[in-house]
Design an enzyme around this catalytic site. Structure first.
Site, PDB file in Angstrom:
ATOM      1  N   GLU A 240       0.894  -1.286  -0.034  1.00  0.00           N
ATOM      2  CA  GLU A 240       0.094   0.008  -0.251  1.00  0.00           C
ATOM      3  C   GLU A 240       0.768   1.160   0.003  1.00  0.00           C
ATOM      4  O   GLU A 240       0.465   2.074  -0.585  1.00  0.00           O
ATOM      5  CB  GLU A 240      -0.659  -0.051   1.254  1.00  0.00           C
ATOM      6  CG  GLU A 240      -2.203  -1.039   1.088  1.00  0.00           C
ATOM      7  CD  GLU A 240      -2.823  -0.694  -0.096  1.00  0.00           C
ATOM      8  OE1 GLU A 240      -3.140   0.460  -0.710  1.00  0.00           O
ATOM      9  OE2 GLU A 240      -3.615  -1.773  -0.390  1.00  0.00           O
ATOM     10  N   HIS A 243       1.944   2.328  -3.303  1.00  0.00           N
ATOM     11  CA  HIS A 243       0.943   3.283  -3.944  1.00  0.00           C
ATOM     12  C   HIS A 243       0.968   4.747  -3.634  1.00  0.00           C
ATOM     13  O   HIS A 243       1.238   5.536  -4.553  1.00  0.00           O
ATOM     14  CB  HIS A 243      -0.464   2.742  -3.916  1.00  0.00           C
ATOM     15  CG  HIS A 243      -0.766   1.264  -4.623  1.00  0.00           C
ATOM     16  ND1 HIS A 243      -0.550   1.324  -5.957  1.00  0.00           N
ATOM     17  CD2 HIS A 243      -1.299   0.232  -3.984  1.00  0.00           C
ATOM     18  CE1 HIS A 243      -1.071  -0.169  -6.215  1.00  0.00           C
ATOM     19  NE2 HIS A 243      -1.403  -0.739  -5.128  1.00  0.00           N
TER      20      HIS A 243
END
Length: 1012
Positions: A240, A243
């Site tokens: 995550e 990103h």
């Protein structure tokens, strides 16, 4: 290599495939902002307005777009989505082939866009297959503008990413987040810092959409990174964060068809969009080759219809081997290289995270090259300081060190306060950071070169801290602290304030007196100040508040066992309730650590502004008996009501509450309307129960002379409410335990003494003396306790429990607490369990120590327990619950045996949702005969609800002899072989009496089988 976004296209947010068990809801809103719980540590929340990645205007499979993205991506009515795709010839790889879908100009079949609905539920618009029509579906087209200009605001300036961790995460989860951030810092020049006043920052939040994040810096305020259910794993969090840094998924890069094959027929319906690839102008791989090992790559079975079906198949390498994909362990070398390119990291330098280390100019001591640029980022545990020493210095000397120099800044980046700029050959004095980070930058631009420099650093834990707020952590947190460490922090905040200290996580070697590793806190500036507490173990200490503006904190570890340590926040604390306006509260102000709340006197409640008070139901009651009712009784109570009754009786009295009528909205969950009853006057006093629905609660008696009754209704359904009578009775047990040696039980108008397990009451009715503790138990469920529970068990004690259950039902033991003297072979104190009626039966286990044993299930309807203690060490003992489980293997013999549908047959109807399989086995050459004495099961034409089935064999693959329901006697059932399986199934509604049968072995194997 993960796709780093082209600077012009860092706008989409990307929803990741969820791990098993992660929940996904369709609660999408037209507004991509939400209020989330935010705090510096667990438990104290404030509201933060942030971009919520779970709320988007349109969803493309697992890609969500908000309103800004729709404008940038020109989402219009259907154009390209419905055009027939143009197939291109595939590459010959000797494996499965397909033409990969292009994004966004063509699409896989049955793809869908999820648009928000007013009711918050999923609204999915299916896109028609090429060549078909669908006049009712609202479809969209995405025409992506190619990147023609840079959008530098999508890259985090200076590689610095401020963060905040939401208040609903545990200390363990916070440690995982920090480990993942340190992992990115270790291998790149990206830096994560706790947010102070930055406008743009990320918020770790628990959202319903699972694991998701925006790609890159969103801008315009905080943005959430959702770590939902089952997402709190190191690899997932690191993914995550990829990103957040600016990476897309690796398999969506334009050249992916040269490296992997997408097997479309194995993809879950509706998830095809996750495998579309992007155009070359939409992303940039920054010249890096395709990276199978990237942490941003999908696994082979992501979004697969079956766990063993591939959706992404890597092409074979030169050796004929398919590379592994989908790892979630660490950043790959490709991830690191691409991140360093994306953020233009200097080619020289690194991030140093060890407690000690060294670094030097390139080429040292043989001379550094011209036009060198190096950056070292030193980062140690918060609460530590860094001592930096240069042991050698030989740089070209110029006025103001204009050409060649090494520069040290007191912080995490190039804009931090300057500690010094050095050149020449004079060795600088030692430099000490004010916090846990240093920035060291080296530049050379002259043609006159020197040897360079060599520097060493060391982390120094503890020290004097003079600031309004900050954090201290054990050395090396969130990893295990190091042995033989002693750290002393002297925290000072401005005069007129107190020091507040709250713990985020706490795990220090446990000991009864904290003799080994510990945290010591004192109320003042020195080790002679008043002791607040010695802390160790795994429970977070309560929040600490100093009496003045100084606090002394000491951490000590010995030379052996090391744990994860602690993380704590300190801040200047002021009593807002002492201000002239009492914090703006109309009636009462309640100071809390770091904040305050307003409260109202009994009979009043807080208004919508949370400061003023208005008349409410409830009140302060001092009568010995009386009646309380819900508002409007006996008519329906109003919505949005909160009523509190505080009942106070004289000292040594207890208050009993008996409900005469009860009807509230809700069921067992009680999350809508409810009544709460507590012993005490505060909202956090001991809870006796939270009640709703239509079942009248049992009589409740307070533990002291105070009782709090709270009624709350929401804004929807209203019912009749409740009526209750309260009365007070003198509690003779309140004074000197009523003269009882062990337990005193108050009764209305009197009291009685009672002894603990393993003791019996003396003739005088008050004292207890040891007794034998051999118990025979035949109830379906109950509680078992070691002698003298909950205090330590006595020495030289032997107790037995012989538990028998209803025929056909197995005894199960589940431990709720367990602490018996530890020994590798449990040779001293121990608990033994036997699979039968005595200690001659097969043993199921011998247990000791402090680890709770797993539940133990007997093979039959009897279980024997034996507890033994020797003459030395005593511990708390154990507490367990015995219950029953239906089903199992039964042995048929010539002697008749019983079988009941449920353990409480005759006392209660059978339970809902029962799933029971009995296998009755006879000896070789014998069959099984089953005769029903009672049969009463919910009736339905096809026996589709509750039923009993018989199979002529060991399992349900054998011939079925019949499915039965209804009432009345059944004919006998005979097996053709030596076994018979009986299955009993019930649904979740109507329950009946059940069945009682007898079984035996018989040589009558050619008997007629009963027909259905």
């Amino acid at each position: 290599m993960p796709l780093a976004t082209t600077l012009g296209t860092l706008v989409l947010l990307l929803l990741l495939p969820l791990p098993r068990g992660a929940e996904v809801t369709g609660d999408h809103s037209n507004v991509a902002l939400d209020y989330g719980a935010l705090e510096g540590e667990e438990g104290t929340e404030q509201q933060l307005h942030y971009h919520d990645p779970c709320k988007a205007a349109v969803f493309w499979g697992d890609i969500a777009l908000d309103e800004d993205d729709l404008k940038l991506f020109h989402i219009d009515k259907a154009e390209d989505w419905t055009k027939p795709s143009i197939d291109k010839p595939g590459h010959d790889t000797g494996g499965l082939e397909e033409t990969s879908a292009r994004w966004p100009n063509d699409t896989a079949s049955n793809a869908s866009i999820q648009a928000p609905r007013k009711d918050g539920k999923d609204a999915t618009t299916f896109l028609p297959n090429p060549g078909t029509s669908n006049t009712t579906a609202k479809t969209f087209s995405a025409r992506v503008r190619r990147a023609t200009t840079s959008r530098t605001e999508r890259i985090w300036p200076g590689g610095v990413i401020p963060y905040v961790i939401g208040g609903n995460f545990t200390g363990t989860q916070r440690a995982i987040f920090k480990q993942a951030m340190r992992h990115w810092e270790k291998h790149t020049c990206v830096t994560f810092v706790e947010r102070t006043d930055e406008e743009s920052f990320i918020v770790f939040s628990y959202r319903t959409c699972g694991c998701c994040s925006y790609v890159g810096r969103r801008g315009g305020g905080p943005q959430a990174i959702s770590i939902g259910k089952n997402c709190d794993k190191f690899g997932i969090v690191a993914h995550e964060l990829g990103h957040v840094v600016g990476f897309w998924h690796e398999h969506t890069r334009p050249d992916r068809d040269q490296h992997v094959t997408i097997i479309r027929e194995n993809i879950q319906p509706g998830q095809e969009y996750n495998f579309l690839k992007m155009e070359a102008g939409e992303v940039s791989s920054l010249g890096e080759t395709y990276d199978f090992d990237s942490i941003m790559h999908y696994a082979r079975n992501t979004f697969s219809r079956g766990v063993f079906l591939d959706t992404i198949l890597p092409r074979r390498d030169d050796n004929g081997v398919r590379p592994t994909i989908g790892q979630r362990v660490r950043l790959s070398q490709g991830d690191i290289a691409q991140a360093r390119k994306l953020y233009k990291c200097p080619a020289c330098g690194e991030t140093l995270q060890d407690t000690t280390g060294n670094f030097s100019a390139p080429g040292f001591p043989n001379g550094y090259p011209s036009y060198s640029h190096c950056v070292w980022r030193i980062s140690v545990t918060p609460g530590e300081k860094i001592i930096l020493n240069f042991t050698s210095m030989d740089l070209f000397k110029s006025r103001l060190c204009w050409y060649d120099y090494v520069e040290i800044r007191d912080g995490y980046w190039r804009k931090a306060p300057l500690l010094g700029r050095f050149c020449g050959d004079k060795i600088p004095e030692s430099l000490v950071s004010s916090d846990s980070r240093l920035w060291v930058e080296f530049r050379s631009s002259s043609s006159s070169l020197g040897k360079g420099f060599f520097a060493v650093y060391e982390a120094m834990c503890g020290g004097d801290i003079t600031k309004d707020a900050g954090q201290i952590q054990s050395p090396n947190y969130p990893d295990d602290y190091r042995p033989s460490k002693e750290c002393v922090w002297r925290i000072t905040v401005p005069d007129g304030f107190h020091v507040g200290l709250t713990f985020q996580s706490f795990e220090i070697e446990r000991h009864d007196s904290c003799a080994y590793d510990y945290l010591e806190i004192r109320d003042g500036p020195t080790e002679d100040s008043t002791l607040i507490g010695h802390f160790c173990g795994y429970e977070k200490p309560e929040a600490v508040k100093s009496s003045a503006n100084r606090l002394w904190v000491k951490f000590v570890s010995d030379g052996s066992i090391n744990k994860a340590g602690f993380a704590a926040n300190f801040f200047k604390e002021v009593d807002e309730c002492s201000w002239p306006d009492h914090g703006g509260c109309e009636q009462r102000c309640v100071n809390t650590l770091g904040s305050y709340t307003c409260a109202c006197d009994p009979g009043y409640e807080l208004a919508a502004d949370k400061k003023t008070c208005e008349v409410a139901c409830g009140g302060f009651i001092t009568k010995l008996n009386g009646t309380i009712t819900s508002p409007g009784w006996p008519k329906e109570y109003p919505t949005n009501k909160n009523c509190v009754w505080q009942v106070v009786a004289p000292v040594q009295y207890r208050i009993s509450l008996q409900f005469e009528a009860f009807e509230l909205e809700g069921n067992d969950v009680c999350k809508y309307d409810f009544v709460e009853v507590r012993s005490g006057l505060s909202p956090d006093a001991k809870l006796h129960g939270k009640f709703c629905g239509s079942e009248t609660p049992e009589v409740i008696t307070s533990q002291s002379n105070n009782m709090r009754v709270e009624f709350k209704s929401d804004n929807t359904v209203s019912k009749r409410g409740f009526r209750a009578h309260f009365f007070s009775d003198k509690d003779e047990c309140a004074k000197d335990n009523g003269g009882c040696q062990q337990e005193c039980v108050n009764t209305f108008g009197s009291y009685l003494c009672r002894c603990r397990n393993g003791y019996r009451l003396h003739e005088n009715g008050h004292d207890c003396k040891e007794a034998g503790c051999a118990y025979k138990i035949s109830s379906a469920e109950g509680t078992l306790m070691s002698p003298n529970w909950p205090d330590k068990y006595p020495s030289r004690k032997e107790c037995t429990w012989n538990i028998s259950s209803t025929a056909g039902h197995r005894v199960k033991i589940t431990f709720s607490e367990f602490e018996i003297e530890q020994h590798q072979e449990c040779a001293y104190d121990h608990l033994e369990l036997y699979d039968g009626t005595d200690s001659l039966a097969p043993i199921l286990g011998r247990f000791c120590g402090s680890k709770k044993p797993d539940p133990v299930v007997a093979t039959g309807s009897s279980l024997f327990l034996r507890f033994y203690s020797d003459a030395s060490v005593q511990r708390k003992g154990f507490q367990a619950v015995h219950s029953t489980e239906c089903g199992g293997r039964l042995k048929a013999e010539v002697q008749t045996k019983e079988l009941y549908s449920h353990a409480q047959f005759g006392d209660n109807n059978y339970p809902s949702q029962a799933r029971c399989d009995w296998v009755i086995v006879a000896e070789d050459g014998y069959g099984v005969e089953l005769i029903f004495r009672t049969f009463e099961v919910e009736e339905e034409a096809d026996c589709g609800y509750d039923f009993m089935e018989a199979y002529d064999g060991y399992d349900s693959s054998a011939p079925r002899l019949g499915r039965f329901c209804g009432s009345g006697p059944l004919e006998e059932i005979y097996s053709a072989g030596d076994s018979l399986m009986i299955r009993f199934h019930t649904d979740d509604t109507i329950n009946k009496k059940g069945f009682h049968a007898r079984y035996t072995s018989t040589k009558f194997q050619d008997a007629l089988h009963m027909r259905k």
